[in-house]
Design an enzyme around this catalytic site. Structure first.
Site, PDB file in Angstrom:
ATOM      1  N   GLU A 135       0.817  -1.220   0.000  1.00  0.00           N
ATOM      2  CA  GLU A 135       0.000   0.000   0.000  1.00  0.00           C
ATOM      3  C   GLU A 135       0.852   1.273   0.000  1.00  0.00           C
ATOM      4  OE1 GLU A 135      -3.525  -0.161   2.450  1.00  0.00           O
ATOM      5  OE2 GLU A 135      -3.517  -2.343   2.414  1.00  0.00           O
ATOM      6  N   TYR A 159      -2.841   4.819   7.219  1.00  0.00           N
ATOM      7  CA  TYR A 159      -2.107   3.562   7.423  1.00  0.00           C
ATOM      8  C   TYR A 159      -0.915   3.474   6.477  1.00  0.00           C
ATOM      9  CZ  TYR A 159      -0.896  -1.358   6.634  1.00  0.00           C
ATOM     10  OH  TYR A 159      -0.204  -2.528   6.453  1.00  0.00           O
ATOM     11  N   LYS A 163       3.164   3.464   7.212  1.00  0.00           N
ATOM     12  CA  LYS A 163       4.055   2.353   6.840  1.00  0.00           C
ATOM     13  C   LYS A 163       5.163   2.862   5.913  1.00  0.00           C
ATOM     14  CE  LYS A 163       3.846  -1.510   7.637  1.00  0.00           C
ATOM     15  NZ  LYS A 163       4.388  -2.324   8.782  1.00  0.00           N
TER      16      LYS A 163
HETATM   17  P1  NAD Z   1      -2.215  -7.471  12.980  1.00  0.00           P
HETATM   18  O1  NAD Z   1      -2.929  -6.181  13.199  1.00  0.00           O
HETATM   19  O2  NAD Z   1      -2.995  -8.735  12.897  1.00  0.00           O
HETATM   20  O3  NAD Z   1      -1.145  -7.693  14.151  1.00  0.00           O
HETATM   21  C1  NAD Z   1      -0.315  -6.673  14.619  1.00  0.00           C
HETATM   22  C2  NAD Z   1       0.307  -7.145  15.927  1.00  0.00           C
HETATM   23  O4  NAD Z   1       1.185  -6.093  16.387  1.00  0.00           O
HETATM   24  C3  NAD Z   1      -0.720  -7.376  17.040  1.00  0.00           C
HETATM   25  O5  NAD Z   1      -0.430  -8.580  17.702  1.00  0.00           O
HETATM   26  C4  NAD Z   1      -0.529  -6.187  17.965  1.00  0.00           C
HETATM   27  O6  NAD Z   1      -0.819  -6.478  19.332  1.00  0.00           O
HETATM   28  C5  NAD Z   1       0.946  -5.866  17.767  1.00  0.00           C
HETATM   29  N1  NAD Z   1       1.272  -4.462  18.046  1.00  0.00           N
HETATM   30  C6  NAD Z   1       0.609  -3.362  17.632  1.00  0.00           C
HETATM   31  N2  NAD Z   1       1.220  -2.256  18.104  1.00  0.00           N
HETATM   32  C7  NAD Z   1       2.308  -2.687  18.815  1.00  0.00           C
HETATM   33  C8  NAD Z   1       3.351  -2.021  19.523  1.00  0.00           C
HETATM   34  N3  NAD Z   1       3.383  -0.682  19.608  1.00  0.00           N
HETATM   35  N4  NAD Z   1       4.299  -2.760  20.106  1.00  0.00           N
HETATM   36  C9  NAD Z   1       4.260  -4.123  20.035  1.00  0.00           C
HETATM   37  N5  NAD Z   1       3.314  -4.802  19.412  1.00  0.00           N
HETATM   38  C10 NAD Z   1       2.343  -4.088  18.792  1.00  0.00           C
HETATM   39  O7  NAD Z   1      -1.323  -7.241  11.694  1.00  0.00           O
HETATM   40  P2  NAD Z   1      -0.897  -8.297  10.578  1.00  0.00           P
HETATM   41  O8  NAD Z   1      -1.956  -8.384   9.582  1.00  0.00           O
HETATM   42  O9  NAD Z   1      -0.383  -9.515  11.232  1.00  0.00           O
HETATM   43  O10 NAD Z   1       0.315  -7.489   9.907  1.00  0.00           O
HETATM   44  C11 NAD Z   1       1.664  -7.701  10.317  1.00  0.00           C
HETATM   45  C12 NAD Z   1       2.550  -6.773   9.527  1.00  0.00           C
HETATM   46  O11 NAD Z   1       2.389  -7.033   8.134  1.00  0.00           O
HETATM   47  C13 NAD Z   1       2.221  -5.284   9.718  1.00  0.00           C
HETATM   48  O12 NAD Z   1       3.417  -4.578   9.782  1.00  0.00           O
HETATM   49  C14 NAD Z   1       1.429  -4.918   8.477  1.00  0.00           C
HETATM   50  O13 NAD Z   1       1.600  -3.563   8.148  1.00  0.00           O
HETATM   51  C15 NAD Z   1       2.057  -5.832   7.450  1.00  0.00           C
HETATM   52  N6  NAD Z   1       1.175  -6.194   6.332  1.00  0.00           N
HETATM   53  C16 NAD Z   1      -0.019  -6.823   6.558  1.00  0.00           C
HETATM   54  C17 NAD Z   1      -0.820  -7.181   5.474  1.00  0.00           C
HETATM   55  C18 NAD Z   1      -2.120  -7.921   5.663  1.00  0.00           C
HETATM   56  O14 NAD Z   1      -2.788  -8.215   4.664  1.00  0.00           O
HETATM   57  N7  NAD Z   1      -2.526  -8.279   6.865  1.00  0.00           N
HETATM   58  C19 NAD Z   1      -0.415  -6.890   4.175  1.00  0.00           C
HETATM   59  C20 NAD Z   1       0.798  -6.225   3.998  1.00  0.00           C
HETATM   60  C21 NAD Z   1       1.594  -5.916   5.077  1.00  0.00           C
HETATM   61  P1  TYD Z   2      -9.115  -4.957   3.955  1.00  0.00           P
HETATM   62  O1  TYD Z   2      -9.239  -6.408   4.278  1.00  0.00           O
HETATM   63  O2  TYD Z   2      -9.505  -3.966   5.008  1.00  0.00           O
HETATM   64  O3  TYD Z   2      -7.621  -4.723   3.464  1.00  0.00           O
HETATM   65  P2  TYD Z   2      -6.952  -3.402   2.751  1.00  0.00           P
HETATM   66  O4  TYD Z   2      -7.813  -2.238   2.974  1.00  0.00           O
HETATM   67  O5  TYD Z   2      -5.658  -3.304   3.487  1.00  0.00           O
HETATM   68  O6  TYD Z   2      -6.787  -3.761   1.314  1.00  0.00           O
HETATM   69  O7  TYD Z   2      -9.987  -4.667   2.670  1.00  0.00           O
HETATM   70  C1  TYD Z   2      -9.784  -5.367   1.461  1.00  0.00           C
HETATM   71  C2  TYD Z   2     -10.677  -4.747   0.419  1.00  0.00           C
HETATM   72  O8  TYD Z   2     -12.041  -5.034   0.777  1.00  0.00           O
HETATM   73  C3  TYD Z   2     -10.568  -3.241   0.369  1.00  0.00           C
HETATM   74  O9  TYD Z   2     -10.712  -2.831  -1.001  1.00  0.00           O
HETATM   75  C4  TYD Z   2     -11.750  -2.743   1.174  1.00  0.00           C
HETATM   76  C5  TYD Z   2     -12.795  -3.820   0.943  1.00  0.00           C
HETATM   77  N1  TYD Z   2     -13.728  -4.044   2.071  1.00  0.00           N
HETATM   78  C6  TYD Z   2     -15.107  -4.083   1.822  1.00  0.00           C
HETATM   79  O10 TYD Z   2     -15.575  -3.934   0.670  1.00  0.00           O
HETATM   80  N2  TYD Z   2     -15.939  -4.312   2.879  1.00  0.00           N
HETATM   81  C7  TYD Z   2     -15.490  -4.477   4.159  1.00  0.00           C
HETATM   82  O11 TYD Z   2     -16.307  -4.637   5.093  1.00  0.00           O
HETATM   83  C8  TYD Z   2     -14.076  -4.446   4.393  1.00  0.00           C
HETATM   84  C9  TYD Z   2     -13.504  -4.633   5.767  1.00  0.00           C
HETATM   85  C10 TYD Z   2     -13.225  -4.241   3.304  1.00  0.00           C
END
Ligand code: NAD
Ligand code: TYD
Length: 377
Positions: A135, A159, A163
């Site tokens: 993103e 967000y 990042k």
């Molecule tokens: P998540 O929100 O599920 O988990 C984040 C974790 O970080 C939680 O356990 C939370 O308690 C911990 N946390 C938050 N603030 C903290 C702090 N100040 N100190 C210590 N711990 C803290 O996130 P995720 O989906 O597992 O994402 C993990 C990483 O991957 C993130 O950096 C996110 O930006 C990146 N990422 C996620 C996605 C996705 O699709 N989920 C995609 C691209 C990148």
């Molecule tokens: P999301 O899972 O929040 O991930 P990101 O915003 O990081 O891509 O959302 C994925 C896509 O789905 C995004 O285009 C927003 C859309 N979305 C909905 O249409 N409805 C919902 O309730 C949510 C949570 C996301």
């Protein structure tokens, strides 16, 4: 040997630690603040396992982090900790700046202090791996090429801006201080232990609960879906063989419009947990058998979860399309995803159907408050 992993009570970090310890015995120090998104239930299988040491702490707490580094002498720090939900960053950006920007800065400083004092050999072998997102690159038009590692950053949400800032800090700590860093920018993950505020788990759980399936805007926004275990294998590979100072894009080669993703989930649920069979309270395979045996209704007339799809107001500043060009990781480090979207989403739906205990534990009061705030009562 030891690694320190931040944010490993969250979705991706939790999967990473489970996979890591399934594959080797190297000790993991898990530092997590346990925000609403952190859930130790995910790591229940590791209870009593001396290879996993959990410490509840903020990545921004230099005193604690420095103490942990000195005590455990990790050979690598992997930073997953972040505030990660775009919608929450729109309603409350402050926490995103605090953890993703200020927190990462403080973590880098703690790690730099530790790394500077290491003996030459350990110093050269040490790695700081920062987990980031596609993103940061902004949004794509339908016919734009997928994001490569050289694409300029153009973040559009609080967000993604936070990042992007953290990625810049990590880069600068390498160029200025020589800290041996690696950065990964991955696309949307999905799979087991995903907190049900994000699209895929939210849709699965709302569908089963008979609730609306909220589609923002026209549902034609495109995301590039990556099965979480593929992401974990990519991170292991980058940690093992990545070139210091480089960034690697990680993607699943699975561009899908949101509406198509939701249709796929509905169709899988129609197959695995047909509406009407749920009340029987039996497992998914049995449900299918029961529905076949008892149903006199032809398949085409059965109710479908698709009928719960509801169009809602679009997200402000909603990015239209993300797509990752993951060829660098394949070319230089030989990594490729193992799952297609079709195989990964089936595994995911099956996981949610068979792990209702995990689901009911995460859907706490705080989670319900968020749903009320975001989607209205
Ligand atoms: P998540 O929100 O599920 O988990 C984040 C974790 O970080 C939680 O356990 C939370 O308690 C911990 N946390 C938050 N603030 C903290 C702090 N100040 N100190 C210590 N711990 C803290 O996130 P995720 O989906 O597992 O994402 C993990 C990483 O991957 C993130 O950096 C996110 O930006 C990146 N990422 C996620 C996605 C996705 O699709 N989920 C995609 C691209 C990148
Ligand atoms: P999301 O899972 O929040 O991930 P990101 O915003 O990081 O891509 O959302 C994925 C896509 O789905 C995004 O285009 C927003 C859309 N979305 C909905 O249409 N409805 C919902 O309730 C949510 C949570 C996301």
């Amino acid at each position: 040997m030891t690694i320190l992993v931040t944010g490993a009570a969250g979705f991706i970090g939790g999967n990473f630690v489970l996979d890591w310890l399934a594959g080797c015995d190297e000790v993991v120090i898990n530092v997590d603040k346990l925000t609403y998104a952190g859930n130790l239930d995910t790591l229940k299988a590791l209870e009593g396992d001396t290879r996993h040491i959990f410490v509840r702490a903020d990545i921004g707490d230099r005193e604690i982090i420095s103490k942990l580094l000195a005590e455990y002498q990790p050979r690598a720090v992997l930073n997953f900790a972040a505030e990660s939900h775009v919608d929450r960053s729109i309603t409350g950006p402050g926490e995103f700046i605090q953890t993703n920007v200020v927190g990462t800065f403080n973590l880098l400083e703690s790690v730099r202090g530790y790394w500077t004092e290491l003996a030459a050999e350990q110093k050269a072998a040490f790695r700081f791996l920062h987990v980031s997102t596609d993103e940061v690159y902004g949004t794509l038009a339908a016919d734009d090429p997928a994001f490569s590692e050289t694409k300029a950053f153009e973040p559009n949400s609080p967000y993604s801006a936070s990042k992007a800032a953290s990625d810049h800090l990590v880069r600068a700590w390498h160029h200025t201080y020589g800290l041996p860093v690696l950065t990964t920018n991955c696309s949307n993950n999905y799979g087991p232990y995903h907190f049900p505020e994000k699209l895929i788990p939210l849709v699965i759980l709302n569908a089963l609960a008979g609730k609306p399936l909220p589609i923002y805007g026209d549902g034609q926004q495109i995301r590039d879906w990556l099965y979480v275990k593929d992401h974990c294998s990519a991170i292991r590979r980058v940690l093992e063989a990545g070139q210091v100072g480089e960034t690697y894009n990680v993607g699943g080669w699975n561009e899908k419009a949101n509406l198509d993703v939701v249709h796929t989930i509905c169709d899988l649920l129609d197959e695995l947990a047909p509406i009407g069979s749920r009340e029987l309270g039996v497992g998914s395979e049995e449900r299918a058998v029961v529905s076949q045996q008892t149903g006199t209704t032809p398949q085409s007339l059965l109710p479908t979860y698709r009928s719960q799809i509801t169009y809602v107001t679009d997200r402000p500043g909603h990015d239209r399309r993300y797509a990752i060009d993951a060829r660098k990781l394949e070319r230089e480090l030989g990594w490729k995803p193992a799952e297609t979207f079709e195989s990964g989403i089936r595994k995911t739906v099956e996981w949610y159907l068979t792990n209702q205990d995990w689901v009911s534990n995460v859907t706490s009061g705080a989670y319900r408050e968020w749903l009320d705030q975001q989607y209205g009562k």
